[in-house]
Write a protein that holds these residues in place. Structure first.
Motif, PDB file in Angstrom:
ATOM      1  N   VAL A 173       0.805  -1.303   0.047  1.00  0.00           N
ATOM      2  CA  VAL A 173       0.087   0.030  -0.098  1.00  0.00           C
ATOM      3  C   VAL A 173       0.865   1.285  -0.028  1.00  0.00           C
ATOM      4  CG1 VAL A 173      -1.959  -1.105   0.976  1.00  0.00           C
ATOM      5  CG2 VAL A 173      -0.091   0.123   2.492  1.00  0.00           C
ATOM      6  N   GLN A 174       2.369   1.147   0.000  1.00  0.00           N
ATOM      7  CA  GLN A 174       3.269   2.162   0.093  1.00  0.00           C
ATOM      8  C   GLN A 174       4.510   1.826  -0.811  1.00  0.00           C
ATOM      9  OE1 GLN A 174       4.532   3.846   3.752  1.00  0.00           O
ATOM     10  NE2 GLN A 174       2.694   3.123   5.054  1.00  0.00           N
ATOM     11  N   HIS A 175       4.742   2.773  -1.377  1.00  0.00           N
ATOM     12  CA  HIS A 175       5.944   3.041  -2.179  1.00  0.00           C
ATOM     13  C   HIS A 175       7.028   3.750  -1.674  1.00  0.00           C
ATOM     14  CE1 HIS A 175       8.441   2.826  -5.975  1.00  0.00           C
ATOM     15  NE2 HIS A 175       8.242   4.093  -6.117  1.00  0.00           N
ATOM     16  N   THR A 176       8.331   2.989  -1.575  1.00  0.00           N
ATOM     17  CA  THR A 176       9.326   4.058  -1.040  1.00  0.00           C
ATOM     18  C   THR A 176      10.318   4.352  -2.007  1.00  0.00           C
ATOM     19  OG1 THR A 176       9.497   2.739   1.162  1.00  0.00           O
ATOM     20  CG2 THR A 176      11.349   4.042   0.673  1.00  0.00           C
TER      21      THR A 176
ATOM     22  N   VAL B  68      13.692  10.897  -3.247  1.00  0.00           N
ATOM     23  CA  VAL B  68      13.352  12.241  -3.666  1.00  0.00           C
ATOM     24  C   VAL B  68      14.044  13.331  -3.293  1.00  0.00           C
ATOM     25  CG1 VAL B  68      10.650  11.281  -3.483  1.00  0.00           C
ATOM     26  CG2 VAL B  68      11.913  12.704  -1.426  1.00  0.00           C
ATOM     27  N   THR B  69      13.945  14.344  -3.887  1.00  0.00           N
ATOM     28  CA  THR B  69      14.521  15.633  -3.586  1.00  0.00           C
ATOM     29  C   THR B  69      13.757  16.351  -2.950  1.00  0.00           C
ATOM     30  OG1 THR B  69      16.225  15.274  -5.318  1.00  0.00           O
ATOM     31  CG2 THR B  69      15.967  17.561  -4.351  1.00  0.00           C
ATOM     32  N   ARG B  70      14.151  16.981  -1.681  1.00  0.00           N
ATOM     33  CA  ARG B  70      13.031  17.796  -0.954  1.00  0.00           C
ATOM     34  C   ARG B  70      13.621  19.445  -0.807  1.00  0.00           C
ATOM     35  NH1 ARG B  70       8.776  16.573   2.183  1.00  0.00           N
ATOM     36  NH2 ARG B  70       9.719  14.403   2.182  1.00  0.00           N
TER      37      ARG B  70
ATOM     38  N   ASP C  85      11.110   9.109   0.849  1.00  0.00           N
ATOM     39  CA  ASP C  85       9.838   9.459   1.003  1.00  0.00           C
ATOM     40  C   ASP C  85       8.908   8.166   0.999  1.00  0.00           C
ATOM     41  OD1 ASP C  85       7.671  11.074   1.688  1.00  0.00           O
ATOM     42  OD2 ASP C  85       7.946  12.326  -0.107  1.00  0.00           O
ATOM     43  N   HIS C  86       7.742   8.289   1.595  1.00  0.00           N
ATOM     44  CA  HIS C  86       6.759   7.031   1.353  1.00  0.00           C
ATOM     45  C   HIS C  86       5.301   7.637   0.582  1.00  0.00           C
ATOM     46  CE1 HIS C  86       8.850   4.817   4.121  1.00  0.00           C
ATOM     47  NE2 HIS C  86       9.186   5.711   4.871  1.00  0.00           N
ATOM     48  N   LEU C  87       5.032   6.938  -0.341  1.00  0.00           N
ATOM     49  CA  LEU C  87       3.964   7.466  -1.359  1.00  0.00           C
ATOM     50  C   LEU C  87       3.057   6.251  -1.245  1.00  0.00           C
ATOM     51  CD1 LEU C  87       6.679   8.483  -2.787  1.00  0.00           C
ATOM     52  CD2 LEU C  87       5.338   9.073  -4.660  1.00  0.00           C
TER      53      LEU C  87
ATOM     54  N   THR D  42       2.070   8.851   4.420  1.00  0.00           N
ATOM     55  CA  THR D  42       2.191   9.344   2.913  1.00  0.00           C
ATOM     56  C   THR D  42       1.514  10.803   2.678  1.00  0.00           C
ATOM     57  OG1 THR D  42       0.127   8.478   2.157  1.00  0.00           O
ATOM     58  CG2 THR D  42       2.041   7.020   2.061  1.00  0.00           C
ATOM     59  N   GLY D  43       0.658  11.217   3.399  1.00  0.00           N
ATOM     60  CA  GLY D  43      -0.099  12.435   3.124  1.00  0.00           C
ATOM     61  C   GLY D  43      -0.983  12.429   1.823  1.00  0.00           C
ATOM     62  N   ALA D  44      -1.310  11.166   1.680  1.00  0.00           N
ATOM     63  CA  ALA D  44      -1.897  11.157   0.053  1.00  0.00           C
ATOM     64  C   ALA D  44      -3.449  10.429   0.249  1.00  0.00           C
ATOM     65  CB  ALA D  44      -1.080  10.592  -0.775  1.00  0.00           C
TER      66      ALA D  44
END
Length: 281
Positions: free
Chosen positions: A19-22, A25-27, A38-40, A170-172
């Motif tokens: 249910v998540q994708h690691t 990323v560039t923040r 990050d976790h998506l 994830t915030g999504a």
């Protein structure tokens, strides 16, 4: 029912339904860039087949798929009752998931007579609908004895937020939850699509045999037409949303007998229909 379902972490027996994708990323924060992990929230095509015939494909978070299948079948009018679903089998493949449902013959005959090809974007409730008449179907009038003091909703949404594990990572994701008459948030379902989250909740309610005549649906989204339609299909008398309502949703709620409340946050709300179920005075 035959099941190859994800566990509480969203993984099937073979661990193929994350249910998540690691992702690396560039923040960029306050003028400085940094490399981070990050976790998506994951989404993938979920296809529903009824008695061997493909009916709908939705993009969804691959968790609680049995709830999703049952809830979608109920809120979309494929079946009148969960008892009309005889079996569910979930098959995961490289490019998505197929949920195969065996339904009663009478329900299947009705389905074939109004069959549609529904290719869904994330949370798209009406994608692929073939006619205006099909979109504007009228649900059965809701007869609910639910009554809530508005102050209960703030505590309920706070409890819901604490239980949104996927959102926290994830915030999504959106969530839909069931609020019992005693103020207990008994069920929570998450998904990248708000309609999907509500379908998953509908399925969980049906599987658990929850008495829907006294509770309320709370959602972390706006109150769109489809969200009201699905709430009415569940038989719930109250839909409380953190954001506003559309005009079409408010009119449907009025005619369907659903109390629709929007902007439910911080001790405030707007009642668009049937305010008598809310202790506002």
């Amino acid at each position: 029912m035959k099941r190859d379902m994800p566990d509480e972490n969203g993984l099937g027996e073979a661990g193929v339904l994350p249910v998540q994708h690691t992702r690396a990323v560039t923040r960029w924060r306050q003028g400085a860039a940094s490399a981070e992990i990050d976790h998506l929230a994951e989404e993938m095509p979920v296809a529903f087949e009824y008695n061997g015939i493909s009916h709908a494909v939705m993009l969804a978070t691959p968790a609680d798929l049995e709830d999703f299948a049952i809830g979608f079948s109920l809120t979309e009018g494929v079946v009148d009752s969960a008892r009309d679903i005889y079996g569910i089998e979930v098959e995961a493949a490289e490019n998505g998931v197929t949920v195969k449902l065996e339904i009663a013959s009478a329900a299947f005959v009705t389905l074939k007579s109004r069959r549609r090809a529904l290719a869904g974007r994330t949370g798209c409730g009406l994608c692929g609908t073939e006619s205006l008449e099909e979109v504007m179907r009228a649900p059965r009038k809701v007869h609910s004895t639910a009554v809530f003091d508005p102050v209960v909703f703030d505590d309920a949404f706070a409890a819901l937020h604490k239980r949104q594990a996927l959102l926290r990572d994830t915030g999504a994701t959106h969530a839909a939850a069931w609020l019992r008459a005693d103020g207990d948030v008994s069920l929570v379902r998450e998904d990248v699509g708000r309609h999907n989250a509500l379908d998953k909740l509908a399925g969980a309610l049906a599987r658990g045999g929850e008495d829907v005549s006294h509770g309320a649906v709370i959602v972390t989204s706006r109150a769109s037409y489809e969200m009201v339609l699905k709430t009415a299909s569940i038989g719930a008398g109250i839909l409380a949303a953190v954001s506003g309502s559309t005009g079409l949703a408010a009119r449907l709620a009025e005619s369907a007998g659903v109390t629709l409340a929007g902007f439910v946050r911080g001790g405030t709300l707007v009642a668009y229909s049937h305010p008598q179920r809310l202790k506002l005075a």
